[in-house]
Scaffold this active site. Structure first.
Site, PDB file in Angstrom:
ATOM      1  N   HIS A  17       0.819  -1.206   0.000  1.00  0.00           N
ATOM      2  CA  HIS A  17       0.000   0.000   0.000  1.00  0.00           C
ATOM      3  C   HIS A  17       0.858   1.262   0.000  1.00  0.00           C
ATOM      4  O   HIS A  17       0.438   2.296  -0.517  1.00  0.00           O
ATOM      5  CB  HIS A  17      -0.918   0.013   1.225  1.00  0.00           C
ATOM      6  CG  HIS A  17      -2.132  -0.836   1.051  1.00  0.00           C
ATOM      7  ND1 HIS A  17      -3.290  -0.644   1.752  1.00  0.00           N
ATOM      8  CD2 HIS A  17      -2.375  -1.903   0.251  1.00  0.00           C
ATOM      9  CE1 HIS A  17      -4.196  -1.541   1.411  1.00  0.00           C
ATOM     10  NE2 HIS A  17      -3.645  -2.320   0.493  1.00  0.00           N
TER      11      HIS A  17
ATOM     12  N   HIS B 220      -2.117 -12.016  -1.977  1.00  0.00           N
ATOM     13  CA  HIS B 220      -3.510 -12.438  -1.818  1.00  0.00           C
ATOM     14  C   HIS B 220      -3.601 -13.936  -1.564  1.00  0.00           C
ATOM     15  O   HIS B 220      -4.569 -14.411  -0.977  1.00  0.00           O
ATOM     16  CB  HIS B 220      -4.308 -12.053  -3.058  1.00  0.00           C
ATOM     17  CG  HIS B 220      -4.340 -10.581  -3.304  1.00  0.00           C
ATOM     18  ND1 HIS B 220      -4.523 -10.022  -4.549  1.00  0.00           N
ATOM     19  CD2 HIS B 220      -4.200  -9.531  -2.450  1.00  0.00           C
ATOM     20  CE1 HIS B 220      -4.498  -8.702  -4.456  1.00  0.00           C
ATOM     21  NE2 HIS B 220      -4.306  -8.380  -3.194  1.00  0.00           N
TER      22      HIS B 220
END
Length: 779
Positions: free
Chosen positions: A291, A536
């Site tokens: 991020h 993920h």
């Protein structure tokens, strides 16, 4: 007759140390070998001032016309001699080409049509807004949560995005008029072709500041836009746009690629395969890093509202006349094993915002990074003056929400969370994404506290400093701690020792001397849209809250229940409990298995369904123009798969059920199928792409924490740098916990606490060394 004296002279000149150069195999577009040099011994020194680099760092080596002899990177690894840097064209193509010369009338026509087309598109977008009940996503829908994860509130992004579209339209027009060829576009031979829009050049201070800029600009004085916020992702290989400019990739035989949802169902399965070594903190820190350096931005409608491409929340595709031009919805089968229960045949998907080239040139689409490209904690401090101002507090501190004596990130006034009841917390962050997952909110909390902890100490040590200097010096130190943890702890466990050695990623004993002003540190599209999304796969669908004494699990939280719902942070014991749990709970292995919390219930809120992150990843890779998996295997020096039978039987069967050919496999899918490299958790393709990226982020960042005053205007003294290199993630956790239930911490915060040799020790233990801030007292 052959003159052997000439041959001998050539060999001596080419390999001055007497080690003959070994040419490498160059694979053509279908995996065939274009040419092979038969010498077996790699060069010790590259000819003609070439640089010996890992193959992934010399894209030109896969070009049929390239000459890139193999060479010794070090005692254990072989690379290629590179003469073209990160350029895509082979040396012969670069030296033989004439500069692009375009008829002035063609340029004028392309500019005029570009402006006219943008005006038409914007007018159409405004017209669609009149049907907002159809064209704007309902705030209760899962797609709205996805929008929140990619929205930007930086007003500069919108104007830059419009400029990027104008330059894109100009490229399409020049391409249609045969004024530019697809090859010229793909190889970057159009760099002197001015577009109708030119982004403003950053204004850099003289002399340079000792502190990083907020937006990443002015890191490299020669090209001040490198790595800056709202600039484009770069490319390891030219994109695979169907039109060479922006149209999404198609199959090698010209048909539409299989739906991302169809691929997800066939290949990305539900399953649990816990890591025997790495814990869930490893996963969460990885997301925190991702991020910070990568924030894809999607197009919005009107004032930035979420675009809907589906009827309702998925009952069907919107009619084309109501679809926004950024729509690329994902088809789902009416008999879909999950979404079929809800009669959904459409998954909402909006294409990514584009960024203009800093040199104003026309070219293929580059997607915008809404974060600075550097690991600089921009998601803590912000990357715009407006955001920076809202996060700063008095006395050199970051603003916080004082929750009965506990410092939490400040509350936000935006409707950013799914729960808005009285007392519900929704927190502010530098990137507006800190509420996405509650374990991510925990990391935002401890790093916010770390800034304030150090700022308070520096204020006492240096009473003559004003609050501006306290804040900036603290930010500089915290950024250095963070970079050291990435390179010293996280990357070695991710990549393994061989890859770390090959790419020279390990911290130095003292100052580093690896800075190269010719290296562009900006993130690559392949890293952001595929390789870094390995994370993920390692997410566990449930977060375990354990007893601090027996480590028995007494509560299990489903991840979809705490996405954009961080109010549990207000429970006094929760932060310590979650930090404990992240240390003990294993992450999942990197493989083609994802929890159903991500493939069925992501961002579900109060709905009985969510969205499929795997399908989104596949579609996003196509949106970015990523080439097929095989192309990146070739780039990394690996043989391509020419037949499905080369894969393990179960994978081969599933791949063949959706893809027409191995040449069509998406990079994200193929990367997850690989066996991990020695000592790491990733397969070789992802490992090389990620290692290349962090090599760029080290070598191309003038403010990297290890550089001395000859490079870094804000260099640390040798004694200060030595203190920073004592810091570990375990120390950050210990210094910023609540101390209610967390009293001990494993020395290696990223490995399971039940591993031999990593049992938790008291936070005061010398096994978790602490930085001595007295070294930062001004002399």
């Amino acid at each position: 007759m052959i003159d052997f004296n000439i041959i001998l002279l050539y060999m001596v000149l080419v390999c001055p140390l007497g080690v003959f150069c070994h040419g490498m195999k160059n694979y053509g577009p279908h995996g065939e070998t274009d040419h092979v040099h038969t010498k077996e011994t790699p060069c010790d020194v590259c000819p003609r001032y070439g640089r010996c680099v890992p193959k992934v760092q010399c894209p030109a080596h896969v070009r049929p016309a390239s000459y890139n002899p193999s060479c010794h990177l070090d005692g254990d690894h072989i690379g290629v001699c590179c003469f073209t840097g990160s350029g895509h064209a082979a040396e012969s193509e670069r030296t033989s080409r004439a500069s692009v010369s375009i008829n002035v009338d063609d340029v004028k026509i392309s500019h005029n049509r570009s402006r006219h087309k943008l005006k038409e598109w914007l007018a159409r977008s405004e017209k669609l807004l009149e049907r907002s009940s159809d064209t704007v996503v309902n705030t209760s829908a899962p797609s709205f949560g996805h929008h929140l994860s990619m929205v930007t509130y930086d007003k500069r992004a919108d104007s830059l995005g419009r400029g990027a579209l104008m330059n894109l339209f100009a490229a399409q027009e020049l391409r249609a008029r045969d004024a530019l060829s697809e090859e010229q576009l793909s190889l970057g031979f159009a760099e002197h072709t001015d577009g109708p829009f030119c982004p403003p050049t950053p204004s850099c201070p003289t002399p340079p500041s000792q502190f990083r800029s907020l937006g990443g600009e002015c890191n490299n004085p020669s090209i001040p836009s490198w790595g800056a916020v709202n600039t484009g992702f770069e490319r390891l290989l030219p994109p695979a746009y169907n039109d060479g400019v922006w149209e999404m990739r198609r199959s090698t035989i010209g048909i539409t690629l299989p739906s991302g949802r169809a691929v997800s169902i066939a290949l990305v399965l539900e399953g649990s395969h816990p890591s025997p070594t790495h814990n869930l903190m490893f996963m969460q820190f990885g997301q925190f890093v991702a991020h910070d350096i990568s924030a894809g931005v999607v197009f919005g409608i009107g004032n930035g509202s979420a675009i809907s491409c589906c009827v309702g929340d998925g009952e069907g595709f919107l009619p084309l006349e109501l679809q926004h031009w950024a729509c690329a919805p994902i088809a789902t089968d009416p008999q879909d094993p999950f979404f079929g229960h809800f009669r959904h045949t459409c998954l909402n998907f909006v294409r990514a915002q584009l960024a203009p080239a800093s040199d104003c040139s026309v070219g293929y689409a580059k997607q915008m990074n809404g974060a600075t490209h550097y690991p600089d904690l921009s998601h803590l401090y912000g990357s715009s003056p407006e955001k920076f101002g809202s996060l700063r507090g008095p006395g050199g501190l970051l603003n916080t929400f004082n929750d009965y004596g506990r410092e939490l990130p400040p509350l936000t006034v935006r409707e950013e969370c799914l729960t808005a009841k009285d007392g519900a917390a929704c927190f502010e962050s530098g990137d507006n994404h800190g509420n996405q997952l509650i374990s991510l909110t925990v990391l935002h909390t401890i790093w916010t506290r770390e800034h304030n902890r150090i700022a308070r100490v520096l204020t006492k040590l240096n009473p003559g400093w004003n609050e501006e200097l306290v804040f900036l010096e603290t930010r500089r130190i915290v950024q250095a701690e963070y970079q050291h943890i990435i390179f010293n702890e996280w990357l070695p466990l991710l990549l393994g020792p061989e890859i770390v050695q090959m790419f020279k990623l390990a911290p130095s004993a003292g100052y580093s001397s690896t800075y190269d002003p010719l290296v562009n540190p900006s993130l690559t599209a392949e890293f952001a849209a595929a390789a870094m999304r390995f994370g993920h796969s390692i997410v566990d669908g449930k977060i375990q809250i354990q007893s601090p004494h027996s480590h028995d699990v007494y509560e299990t939280i489903s991840i979809p229940e705490v996405m954009f719902q961080p109010s549990r942070m207000r429970l006094r014991r929760f932060l310590d409990q979650l930090l404990n749990g992240l240390s003990w709970q294993p992450m999942q292995n990197v493989d083609p298995f994802l929890t159903e919390g991500l493939t069925s219930y992501l961002f579900r809120g109060g709905n009985p369904y969510g969205i499929d992150l795997a399908a989104i990843n596949i579609q996003r890779g196509r949106d970015y123009g990523l080439r097929s998996y095989n192309d990146y295997r070739r780039l990394c020096g690996l043989p391509p798969f020419v037949d499905f039978s080369q894969f393990p039987p179960r994978a081969a069967q599933r791949l063949a059920s959706v893809y027409n050919s191995p040449k069509d496999i998406d990079l994200w899918v193929g990367g997850l199928l690989e066996e991990p490299v020695d000592g790491g958790i990733l397969g070789p393709t992802f490992a090389h792409i990620i290692a290349d990226q962090f090599s760029r982020l080290k070598i191309g960042d003038r403010y990297f924490y290890e550089y001395g005053s000859d490079v870094n205007p804000g260099a640390f003294t040798s004694s200060q740098l030595a203190e920073i290199k004592k810091v570990t993630l375990s120390r950050i956790i210990c210094d910023n916990r609540d101390g209610i239930e967390l009293m001990a911490q494993p020395p290696d915060a990223l490995l399971r606490a039940d591993l031999p040799g990593n049992a938790p020790v008291p936070c005061e233990s010398t096994l978790i060394p602490a930085m001595n801030l007295i070294k930062f007292k001004e002399q």
